[in-house]
Scaffold this active site. Structure first.
Site, PDB file in Angstrom:
ATOM      1  N   LEU A 192       1.015  -1.661   0.315  1.00 51.95           N
ATOM      2  CA  LEU A 192      -0.033  -0.223   0.012  1.00 51.95           C
ATOM      3  C   LEU A 192       0.402   1.269  -0.292  1.00 51.95           C
ATOM      4  CD1 LEU A 192      -2.571  -1.171   2.715  1.00 51.95           C
ATOM      5  CD2 LEU A 192      -2.573  -1.107   0.335  1.00 51.95           C
ATOM      6  N   SER A 193       2.608   1.493  -0.740  1.00 53.50           N
ATOM      7  CA  SER A 193       2.582   1.969  -0.316  1.00 53.50           C
ATOM      8  C   SER A 193       3.463   2.557  -2.379  1.00 53.50           C
ATOM      9  CB  SER A 193       4.638   2.501   0.372  1.00 53.50           C
ATOM     10  OG  SER A 193       5.288   2.707   0.268  1.00 53.50           O
TER      11      SER A 193
END
Ligand code: PLP
Length: 278
Positions: A192-193
């Site tokens: 999720l980065s």
């Protein structure tokens, strides 16, 4: 500023809070209440601390809700995570969240928003008679123009526009990571980065030309909404070409970053062999 005692909590290799160290430090300081700074997207590795695990740890260590305060520093990712999961929510016992406006939204000057509970605002605010308003800032001065930039940017993109930006950034970050990995370059991307961490390019001129931010033997690329696949392709092909020159004599080798980004993500000579055999 507040002259309070503070404890630094260790991080895991991916940059996320080490929850067992948090537990240890909480137990060591059980006589005091705790203010916990939770990072939603660390500056260099883009790691996201797990609010739920932190809340669970507080509970396990005997901290009732009136003995802790959680601030979520979501400077970059605060505009991304709401489109991915419900990690940050005021339904949970958190006290505040901050986001920067000049990062994901791209406002042209530093600005930000802090969202907190009304009870805290009411406690801290003073009524400033001569400006006919309440004020809760430390200095008392605020830029009146930046909220307009924030408002403009949010309304121009809308929720759907932001959601599309988030998806494109995450897809592009994965694209960059996969391509670097395929080329045998050490690389890490947190879940999720949009921050891709890679081995530090050997040549200072390359680092300067691409304006890469470096720490130790690592560099990172923050895949923002304005970054296109074409830019990423140019970056990858230039890095691959240059690496051939840097390491052609066989005497100089790419740095080992196993300790900083994890052995499984390191493509140095030693870890490459180890990763293949495992
Ligand atoms: C996690 C984190 N917090 C805070 C900041 C600083 O935010 P600002 O520029 O809004 O002061 C940064 C900037 O890189 C950051 O990465």
């Amino acid at each position: 500023m507040y002259r309070m005692d503070s404890e630094t909590i260790n991080t895991s290799v991916n940059g996320e809070m080490d929850y067992s160290d948090l537990r240890e430090k909480l137990l060591q300081n059980k006589d005091k209440p705790a203010i916990i700074n939770v990072t939603i997207g660390t500056t260099f590795k883009g790691a996201i601390d797990d609010v739920d695990v932190i809340l669970e740890t507080l509970k396990d260590c005997g901290y009732s809700q009136d003995r802790f305060y959680i601030h979520c520093d979501a400077a970059l990712c605060g505009l991304m995570t709401p489109f991915i999961n419900n990690m940050i929510s005021f339904k949970k016992p958190i006290g505040s969240v901050t986001i920067s406006g000049h990062k994901f939204l791209g406002c042209p000057m530093p600005c930000g928003v802090q969202i907190t509970r009304k009870s805290y605002i009411n406690n801290l605010s003073t009524n400033v008679e001569y400006i006919a308003s309440v004020d809760a800032t430390i200095s008392g001065s605020r830029n009146g123009l930046t909220p307009i930039f924030l408002w403009y940017s949010l309304s121009a993109k809308g929720q759907i526009g932001l959601q599309k930006d988030v998806k494109r950034c995450l897809d592009n970050a994965k694209y960059l990571k996969d391509h670097l990995q395929k080329e045998g370059i050490s690389v890490m991307l947190n879940e999720l980065s949009n921050i891709v961490v890679l081995e530090r390019p050997r040549d200072h001129e390359f680092v300067r030309r691409w304006q890469l931010s470096c720490v130790k033997d690592m560099a990172h690329v923050i895949v923002m909404p304005g970054i296109t696949r074409e830019m990423l392709d140019n970056f990858i092909s230039e890095l691959v070409q240059q690496r051939k020159q840097w390491y052609q004599d066989g005497k100089t080798e790419a740095p080992c970053v196993g300790e900083d980004i994890g052995a499984q993500n390191c493509a140095c000579t030693y870890h490459k062999i180890e990763n293949i055999s495992s």
